[in-house]
Motif scaffolding. Structure first.
Motif, PDB file in Angstrom:
ATOM      1  N   MET A 160      25.380   0.101  -7.799  1.00  0.00           N
ATOM      2  CA  MET A 160      24.203  -0.012  -8.670  1.00  0.00           C
ATOM      3  C   MET A 160      23.051   0.794  -8.100  1.00  0.00           C
ATOM      4  SD  MET A 160      22.746  -3.911  -7.926  1.00  0.00           S
ATOM      5  CE  MET A 160      24.133  -4.756  -8.656  1.00  0.00           C
ATOM      6  N   MET A 161      22.011   0.921  -8.889  1.00  0.00           N
ATOM      7  CA  MET A 161      20.852   1.682  -8.430  1.00  0.00           C
ATOM      8  C   MET A 161      20.037   0.861  -7.422  1.00  0.00           C
ATOM      9  SD  MET A 161      19.335   4.560  -8.833  1.00  0.00           S
ATOM     10  CE  MET A 161      19.202   5.439 -10.358  1.00  0.00           C
ATOM     11  N   GLY A 162      19.521   1.523  -6.409  1.00  0.00           N
ATOM     12  CA  GLY A 162      18.601   0.895  -5.471  1.00  0.00           C
ATOM     13  C   GLY A 162      17.183   1.206  -5.914  1.00  0.00           C
ATOM     14  N   VAL A 163      16.368   0.175  -6.076  1.00  0.00           N
ATOM     15  CA  VAL A 163      14.992   0.361  -6.537  1.00  0.00           C
ATOM     16  C   VAL A 163      14.036  -0.024  -5.419  1.00  0.00           C
ATOM     17  CG1 VAL A 163      13.243  -0.617  -8.073  1.00  0.00           C
ATOM     18  CG2 VAL A 163      15.460   0.066  -8.991  1.00  0.00           C
ATOM     19  N   ILE A 164      13.084   0.846  -5.166  1.00  0.00           N
ATOM     20  CA  ILE A 164      12.119   0.580  -4.094  1.00  0.00           C
ATOM     21  C   ILE A 164      10.723   0.420  -4.677  1.00  0.00           C
ATOM     22  CG2 ILE A 164      11.102   1.544  -1.999  1.00  0.00           C
ATOM     23  CD1 ILE A 164      13.982   2.893  -1.744  1.00  0.00           C
ATOM     24  N   LEU A 165      10.172  -0.766  -4.513  1.00  0.00           N
ATOM     25  CA  LEU A 165       8.833  -1.027  -5.048  1.00  0.00           C
ATOM     26  C   LEU A 165       7.786  -0.405  -4.137  1.00  0.00           C
ATOM     27  CD1 LEU A 165       9.048  -4.753  -6.211  1.00  0.00           C
ATOM     28  CD2 LEU A 165       9.578  -2.648  -7.474  1.00  0.00           C
ATOM     29  N   ALA A 166       6.930   0.410  -4.725  1.00  0.00           N
ATOM     30  CA  ALA A 166       5.948   1.147  -3.930  1.00  0.00           C
ATOM     31  C   ALA A 166       4.610   1.252  -4.667  1.00  0.00           C
ATOM     32  CB  ALA A 166       6.501   2.537  -3.606  1.00  0.00           C
ATOM     33  N   GLY A 167       4.268   0.199  -5.395  1.00  0.00           N
ATOM     34  CA  GLY A 167       3.039   0.249  -6.189  1.00  0.00           C
ATOM     35  C   GLY A 167       1.938  -0.661  -5.663  1.00  0.00           C
ATOM     36  N   GLY A 168       2.106  -1.150  -4.432  1.00  0.00           N
ATOM     37  CA  GLY A 168       1.116  -2.089  -3.879  1.00  0.00           C
ATOM     38  C   GLY A 168      -0.104  -1.390  -3.315  1.00  0.00           C
ATOM     39  N   LYS A 169      -1.077  -2.185  -2.868  1.00  0.00           N
ATOM     40  CA  LYS A 169      -2.371  -1.633  -2.442  1.00  0.00           C
ATOM     41  C   LYS A 169      -2.513  -1.512  -0.929  1.00  0.00           C
ATOM     42  CE  LYS A 169      -5.102  -2.662  -6.506  1.00  0.00           C
ATOM     43  NZ  LYS A 169      -4.313  -3.644  -7.299  1.00  0.00           N
ATOM     44  N   SER A 170      -1.576  -2.011  -0.158  1.00  0.00           N
ATOM     45  CA  SER A 170      -1.649  -1.951   1.322  1.00  0.00           C
ATOM     46  C   SER A 170      -2.982  -2.479   1.844  1.00  0.00           C
ATOM     47  CB  SER A 170      -1.455  -0.510   1.820  1.00  0.00           C
ATOM     48  OG  SER A 170      -0.221   0.014   1.442  1.00  0.00           O
ATOM     49  N   LYS A 171      -3.516  -3.505   1.219  1.00  0.00           N
ATOM     50  CA  LYS A 171      -4.830  -4.054   1.624  1.00  0.00           C
ATOM     51  C   LYS A 171      -4.816  -4.517   3.063  1.00  0.00           C
ATOM     52  CE  LYS A 171      -7.300  -5.552  -2.492  1.00  0.00           C
ATOM     53  NZ  LYS A 171      -6.757  -6.456  -3.515  1.00  0.00           N
ATOM     54  N   ARG A 172      -3.785  -5.257   3.453  1.00  0.00           N
ATOM     55  CA  ARG A 172      -3.751  -5.788   4.820  1.00  0.00           C
ATOM     56  C   ARG A 172      -3.555  -4.685   5.839  1.00  0.00           C
ATOM     57  NH1 ARG A 172       0.838 -10.007   3.454  1.00  0.00           N
ATOM     58  NH2 ARG A 172       1.114  -8.469   1.805  1.00  0.00           N
ATOM     59  N   PHE A 173      -2.880  -3.619   5.455  1.00  0.00           N
ATOM     60  CA  PHE A 173      -2.582  -2.530   6.385  1.00  0.00           C
ATOM     61  C   PHE A 173      -3.785  -1.607   6.544  1.00  0.00           C
ATOM     62  CE2 PHE A 173      -0.482   1.352   7.885  1.00  0.00           C
ATOM     63  CZ  PHE A 173       0.430   0.834   8.795  1.00  0.00           C
ATOM     64  N   GLY A 174      -4.557  -1.428   5.462  1.00  0.00           N
ATOM     65  CA  GLY A 174      -5.791  -0.657   5.559  1.00  0.00           C
ATOM     66  C   GLY A 174      -5.693   0.789   5.090  1.00  0.00           C
ATOM     67  N   GLU A 175      -4.494   1.307   4.933  1.00  0.00           N
ATOM     68  CA  GLU A 175      -4.267   2.642   4.356  1.00  0.00           C
ATOM     69  C   GLU A 175      -2.861   2.597   3.766  1.00  0.00           C
ATOM     70  OE1 GLU A 175      -3.359   5.841   7.390  1.00  0.00           O
ATOM     71  OE2 GLU A 175      -4.013   4.273   8.777  1.00  0.00           O
ATOM     72  N   ASP A 176      -2.473   3.630   3.012  1.00  0.00           N
ATOM     73  CA  ASP A 176      -1.164   3.587   2.352  1.00  0.00           C
ATOM     74  C   ASP A 176      -0.030   3.440   3.379  1.00  0.00           C
ATOM     75  OD1 ASP A 176       1.120   3.823   0.843  1.00  0.00           O
ATOM     76  OD2 ASP A 176       0.309   5.378  -0.463  1.00  0.00           O
ATOM     77  N   LYS A 177       0.488   2.209   3.516  1.00  0.00           N
ATOM     78  CA  LYS A 177       1.470   1.951   4.579  1.00  0.00           C
ATOM     79  C   LYS A 177       2.779   2.690   4.347  1.00  0.00           C
ATOM     80  CE  LYS A 177       2.772  -2.520   2.527  1.00  0.00           C
ATOM     81  NZ  LYS A 177       2.885  -3.957   2.745  1.00  0.00           N
ATOM     82  N   LEU A 178       3.122   2.940   3.096  1.00  0.00           N
ATOM     83  CA  LEU A 178       4.434   3.530   2.821  1.00  0.00           C
ATOM     84  C   LEU A 178       4.495   5.005   3.223  1.00  0.00           C
ATOM     85  CD1 LEU A 178       5.173   1.773  -0.564  1.00  0.00           C
ATOM     86  CD2 LEU A 178       5.858   1.096   1.748  1.00  0.00           C
ATOM     87  N   LEU A 179       3.322   5.650   3.314  1.00  0.00           N
ATOM     88  CA  LEU A 179       3.278   7.050   3.753  1.00  0.00           C
ATOM     89  C   LEU A 179       2.915   7.152   5.232  1.00  0.00           C
ATOM     90  CD1 LEU A 179       1.569   8.575   0.592  1.00  0.00           C
ATOM     91  CD2 LEU A 179       3.992   8.632   1.209  1.00  0.00           C
ATOM     92  N   TYR A 180       2.590   6.022   5.855  1.00  0.00           N
ATOM     93  CA  TYR A 180       2.229   6.000   7.282  1.00  0.00           C
ATOM     94  C   TYR A 180       3.453   6.388   8.116  1.00  0.00           C
ATOM     95  CZ  TYR A 180      -0.051   4.314  11.534  1.00  0.00           C
ATOM     96  OH  TYR A 180      -0.624   4.227  12.764  1.00  0.00           O
ATOM     97  N   ARG A 181       3.233   7.283   9.086  1.00  0.00           N
ATOM     98  CA  ARG A 181       4.388   7.780   9.856  1.00  0.00           C
ATOM     99  C   ARG A 181       4.783   6.803  10.961  1.00  0.00           C
ATOM    100  NH1 ARG A 181       5.018  13.101   8.078  1.00  0.00           N
ATOM    101  NH2 ARG A 181       6.614  13.630   9.604  1.00  0.00           N
ATOM    102  N   VAL A 182       6.040   6.427  10.952  1.00  0.00           N
ATOM    103  CA  VAL A 182       6.616   5.554  11.982  1.00  0.00           C
ATOM    104  C   VAL A 182       7.801   6.313  12.583  1.00  0.00           C
ATOM    105  CG1 VAL A 182       7.718   3.313  12.421  1.00  0.00           C
ATOM    106  CG2 VAL A 182       6.026   3.532  10.584  1.00  0.00           C
TER     107      VAL A 182
END
Ligand SMILES: Nc1nc2c(ncn2[C@@H]2O[C@H](COP(=O)(O)OP(=O)(O)OP(=O)(O)O)[C@@H](O)[C@H]2O)c(=O)[nH]1
Ligand SMILES: [Mg+2]
Length: 199
Positions: free
Chosen positions: A1-23
């Motif tokens: 099946m398709m894998g869906v990744i939710l990425a529409g949140g606000k990252s309020k607790r993280f303070g900047e766009d966490k999904l683009l933050y480099r780890v």
């Protein structure tokens, strides 16, 4: 099946766009997608995000579905099921996804008659952002959203769903549910990365 990744949140607790933050040298969301794609029963992945961030994720090479609702995860799940049918949905901030656990959940889903198969902790806490959903659940979500009831957990509890008991599984499966909400969570992510070999 398709894998869906939710990425529409606000990252309020993280303070900047966490999904683009480099780890460890790459955006957090790439850790999530690469692991999800290792699951045998996941054919491809799709990112669900806001209009504004569409291009950023397309630039990373992903197919993107735009979430016009932005009412929380329930809206992202609804749009995905409507668009792609059955789907395994995760949050974008889960860098420790365990592909074998994903396959176990999807396999259980295919064998069951349930609309949703979701991991559940002993205390009853559900993990709806690491779960398999039937396309037929979209109609249930549509009605909930129409009533302005935006709790995904509540919608799941209202249908025939199957529970996967986390404590009965190998401990590394539980790590799959780890997600990054604050900057300090990154420390635990890196530690886990150094100390555990998952596959
Ligand atoms: N498509 C979509 N994804 C969402 C929405 N709200 C949250 N998400 C995603 O759901 C996942 C889990 O949410 P959270 O951990 O609360 O992330 P967040 O909302 O960005 O963070 P906070 O603002 O700190 O709560 C993350 O990957 C979010 O990007 C939404 O309205 N639409
Ligand atoms: Mg989170």
């Amino acid at each position: 099946m398709m894998g869906v990744i939710l990425a529409g949140g606000k990252s309020k607790r993280f303070g900047e766009d966490k999904l683009l933050y480099r780890v460890d040298g790459k955006p957090l969301i790439l850790h999530t997608t690469e692991r999800l794609l290792k699951a045998r029963l996941v054919e491809d992945v799709l990112i669900v995000t806001s209009k504004e961030r569409r291009e950023k994720f397309e630039d990373l090479g992903f197919s993107v579905l735009v979430d016009e609702l932005l009412i929380g995860p329930i809206g992202g799940v609804y749009i995905s099921l409507k668009e792609v049918g059955d789907a395994f949905v995760v949050a974008g901030d889960m860098p420790r996804i365990n592909p074998s656990f994903v396959d176990l959940i999807i396999g259980t889903f295919y064998k069951s008659e349930s609309l949703v198969c979701v991991p559940v902790w002993e205390n009853g806490y559900m993990e709806p952002l690491h779960a398999a959903y039937s396309k037929d659940f979209a109609e249930v979500l549509r009605k909930a959203i129409e009533r302005e009831e935006y709790s995904l957990n509540q919608a799941i509890r209202g249908v025939n769903f199957c529970e996967i008991e986390i404590e009965n599984l190998p401990p590394e499966f539980g790590e799959s549910l780890f997600n990054i909400n604050k900057k300090s969570d990154l420390k635990s992510a890196q530690l886990l990365g150094q100390n555990h070999v998952l596959f």
